[in-house]
Design an enzyme around this catalytic site. Structure first.
Site, short mmCIF file in Angstrom:
data_model
loop_
_atom_site.label_atom_id
_atom_site.label_comp_id
_atom_site.label_asym_id
_atom_site.label_seq_id
_atom_site.Cartn_x
_atom_site.Cartn_y
_atom_site.Cartn_z
N THR A 103 0.81 -1.22 0.00
CA THR A 103 0.00 0.00 0.00
C THR A 103 0.84 1.26 0.00
OG1 THR A 103 -1.79 -1.13 1.17
CG2 THR A 103 -1.78 1.26 1.27
N GLN B 146 -1.98 -19.67 20.83
CA GLN B 146 -2.79 -18.90 19.88
C GLN B 146 -3.29 -17.60 20.51
OE1 GLN B 146 -7.13 -20.89 19.80
NE2 GLN B 146 -5.53 -22.34 19.28
N CYS B 147 -2.92 -17.37 21.77
CA CYS B 147 -3.25 -16.09 22.41
C CYS B 147 -2.37 -14.99 21.81
CB CYS B 147 -3.02 -16.16 23.92
SG CYS B 147 -4.09 -17.33 24.78
#
Length: 341
Positions: A12, A276-277
């Protein structure tokens, strides 16, 4: 005057509006100073390079990591620091990989990007770019202040291999929940010296390019289908698994799951346990639901991010070593990507 090499990979930040049509078009980085004259106020000499074919970061892969690493390596002696412009979606993956590619790094490699194109009225691109260049040029007694791979976004320089993209819309797109920021940008640049990576300047930089992509990430979830997960873990060609578990490294204790993990490890295939925290660390054995994984020989990812975990696994697999050696090295911090304890 610091010499900085600015490398554009895509994303971007590299777009601007066509003055006639208003459409977004690729930014010409050879005319960088015409668009951002503020860079002239920095005590830096800036050169630019670009991928021959800039790519959206979603199309980044190992060959692109090597292309970027090669551009840095080929110009390593000639410049005091490097700024890499990269799409934000996979920036943490690429930046983590670059950190493993450059052992004994003694110069800054600063990744940055933006949520809005550089030609947008409300863009965050200019501030991110200007400050990233300023940080890359920081010196003290003729030596670079930053000697690691960093990621600068929204007023903070973070250790790159500690970062995760946490927001797709806000300017504060990245966080490093398990390690403090290295520099905070305000009226002045506040360097948090105790948290900077220390280097041994007597050691030469070593450049690594071996990555093995035969890895898979599996995120455990309640109600996992035994036949699907078992089949996935049994796919021929898998050489490493990153297992995203609950909390402090917990997963189901079902026999079918532990048997599937055991089968991998018995074949010499490393299984990495990461949480996965968003923050926190794996502590296998803290709960009964992780005791089985620990007994099987699952490798603790401690407080490493998934992005860094994947890059580190690919890197170590590429170095070709026995599983017991890989386990020891994996559980050791190589580039500051995990806590020592």
């Amino acid at each position: 005057m610091s010499k900085i090499l600015l490398i554009y990979t895509g994303g971007t930040i590299g777009m601007t509006k066509d003055v006639q049509t208003g459409a977004l078009i690729p930014f010409d980085f050879s005319r960088l100073l015409e668009h951002i004259p503020e860079l002239l106020q920095l005590h830096c000499h800036i050169d630019t390079l670009s991928f021959k074919i800039p790519v959206d970061s979603s199309d980044m892969n190992v060959s692109r990591w090597k292309e970027l690493g090669g551009m840095i390596y080929d110009n390593y002696v000639a410049y005091d620091g490097f700024v890499v412009l990269h799409g934000s979606d996979t920036m943490s993956y690429t930046a983590s990989a670059i950190s493993f590619m450059f052992e004994n790094l003694d110069k800054p490699i600063i990744f940055t990007g933006s949520q809005l194109p550089i030609g947008d009225l409300r863009t965050d691109a200019k501030e991110n770019l200007i400050t990233a260049v300023q940080i890359a040029g920081l010196q003290e007694k003729g030596k670079p202040v930053i000697t690691e791979v960093g990621l600068y976004f929204e007023y903070k320089l973070l250790r790159a291999n500690r970062t995760t993209k946490i927001n797709a819309e806000h300017f504060r797109a990245f966080q490093s929940l398990n390690y403090p920021e290295l520099i905070t940008s305000g009226v002045h640049l506040k360097v948090n010296t105790p948290f900077l990576r220390k280097i041994n300047r007597k050691r030469k930089m070593v450049y690594h390019t071996h990555f093995d992509t035969n890895v898979v990430i599996i995120k455990v979830f309640p109600g996992m289908n035994a036949s699907i997960i078992t089949a996935l873990l049994a796919v021929k060609g898998i050489k490493g698994v990153v297992l995203e578990t609950f909390g402090a490294g917990n997963a189901t204790t079902k026999t079918w799951f532990l048997d599937a993990i055991s089968a991998l490890i018995q074949q010499g295939i490393p299984v990495i346990n990461v949480t996965q925290c968003a923050g926190g660390s794996v502590i296998m054995g803290a709960y009964d639901t992780s005791v089985g994984l620990k007994k099987l020989g699952v490798i603790s990812g401690k407080d490493i991010t998934t992005e860094a975990a994947v890059a580190k696994l690919m890197y170590l697999l590429g170095e070709e070593m026995p599983l017991n050696v890989l386990k020891t090295i994996y559980e050791t911090s190589l580039r500051g990507e995990m806590s020592e304890n």
